[in-house]
Design a protein around this motif. Structure first.
Motif, PDB file in Angstrom:
ATOM      1  N   THR A  27      83.455  67.000  99.061  1.00 32.17           N
ATOM      2  CA  THR A  27      82.803  67.291  97.786  1.00 32.17           C
ATOM      3  C   THR A  27      82.126  66.036  97.250  1.00 32.17           C
ATOM      4  OG1 THR A  27      83.150  68.266  95.595  1.00 32.17           O
ATOM      5  CG2 THR A  27      84.856  66.756  96.387  1.00 32.17           C
ATOM      6  N   GLU A  29      78.799  64.855  94.032  1.00 35.51           N
ATOM      7  CA  GLU A  29      77.613  65.227  93.268  1.00 35.51           C
ATOM      8  C   GLU A  29      76.347  65.163  94.109  1.00 35.51           C
ATOM      9  OE1 GLU A  29      77.360  62.856  89.782  1.00 35.51           O
ATOM     10  OE2 GLU A  29      79.169  63.696  88.862  1.00 35.51           O
ATOM     11  N   SER A  32      74.378  68.259  95.465  1.00 29.02           N
ATOM     12  CA  SER A  32      73.608  69.148  94.595  1.00 29.02           C
ATOM     13  C   SER A  32      72.232  69.463  95.168  1.00 29.02           C
ATOM     14  CB  SER A  32      73.467  68.541  93.198  1.00 29.02           C
ATOM     15  OG  SER A  32      72.793  67.293  93.265  1.00 29.02           O
ATOM     16  N   GLN A  68      75.889  74.365  97.071  1.00 29.10           N
ATOM     17  CA  GLN A  68      75.306  73.413  96.130  1.00 29.10           C
ATOM     18  C   GLN A  68      75.989  73.474  94.777  1.00 29.10           C
ATOM     19  OE1 GLN A  68      71.157  74.504  96.051  1.00 29.10           O
ATOM     20  NE2 GLN A  68      70.593  72.919  97.523  1.00 29.10           N
ATOM     21  N   GLN A  71      79.344  72.172  95.007  1.00 25.35           N
ATOM     22  CA  GLN A  71      79.280  70.837  95.607  1.00 25.35           C
ATOM     23  C   GLN A  71      80.348  70.678  96.687  1.00 25.35           C
ATOM     24  OE1 GLN A  71      79.394  68.110  92.252  1.00 25.35           O
ATOM     25  NE2 GLN A  71      77.287  68.589  91.666  1.00 25.35           N
TER      26      GLN A  71
END
Length: 256
Positions: A27, A29, A32, A68, A71
């Motif tokens: 995982t 950010e 994204s 997305q 994430q």
């Protein structure tokens, strides 16, 4: 074109799917903007190289799924049976804990069958199961053919993790047990040679240990089973060699 920088991800979960397969969900950010629809594509995990710090080690793994919004990036790892010396990815996985960071680059292109084929032949060992699973999941309900899958132990069938409804009635799943992966290079070739041919033109998808896929490729050429435009044949590893040396052998022997 300049390469995109590697994404910094962390381990969200680790799950044992079977005696020789683990699933890791990563995982971060930076996922994204990870493109959708990448099942069967590959990503590269990036590891430190103590011998040459300026040249990190990279290992390719098949994308199982990505999300997305959540994430998440899911990767399945074949473990405990491929080459006696642990490489950087195996060492990392053995000591990985929830929250540990890892660099990931990619994805590369997807490796999918041509859905316009009359029938399908998919074959590979445990390292190819994630990509074969992704291909089976996109087949139309009327698809016909065979998936010949080599695994070290019968309990590794659990690693396929397919819903019964996602397997077309006309696709036969055939399991080949080989407790010594990389040995008996003829196993998959012989299993394919014994399959009845179906009407029309097939698409062949094959990935395994280098010497095993060379046996398959040579058999396909002798039988004129599928032209180059109707097949994907690749090696994902080579018995007794680290990944860097395998890639050299793959370029020299599989593309000749």
């Amino acid at each position: 074109m300049a390469r995109s920088p590697a994404r910094v991800l962390s381990v969200k979960s680790i799950e044992s799917l079977s005696p020789h397969m683990k699933r890791v969900i990563l995982t971060g950010e930076s996922l994204s903007d990870f493109p959708s629809g990448q099942a069967s594509a590959y990503v590269k995990l990036v590891f430190d190289n103590p011998a040459m710090p300026e040249k990190p080690l990279q290992r390719s793994y098949t994308v199982v799924s990505s999300d997305q919004r959540a994430q998440h990036l899911t990767i399945d790892f074949a473990v405990h049976c491929y080459n006696s010396d642990q490489g950087p990815a195996a060492r990392w996985l053995e000591g990985a804990n929830i929250g540990d960071p890892v660099l990931v680059s990619g994805p590369g292109p997807t490796k999918l069958v041509d859905l316009e084929a009359d029938w399908f032949v998919m074959t590979g060992d445990l390292t190819a199961l994630p990509a074969i699973r992704a291909n089976i999941e996109i087949l139309p309900a009327h698809a016909k053919g065979y998936a010949v899958l080599e695994i070290p132990h019968q309990d590794d069938q659990q690693a396929m993790a397919l819903e019964a409804s996602s397997i077309p009635e006309g696709m036969e799943i055939i399991w080949v047990i080989n407790p010594h992966p990389g040995q008996q290079k003829e196993l998959l070739r012989d299993a394919l040679a014994n399959l009845p041919h179906l009407p029309g033109s097939p698409y062949l998808w094959a990935a395994s240990e280098l010497n095993a896929v060379l046996e398959i490729r040579n058999w396909v050429n002798r039988e004129s089973l599928a032209p180059r435009s109707s097949r994907y044949i690749s090696s994902y590893w080579q018995l007794g060699l680290p990944d860097e040396a395998h890639k050299v052998q793959k370029r020299e022997r599989l593309t000749e």
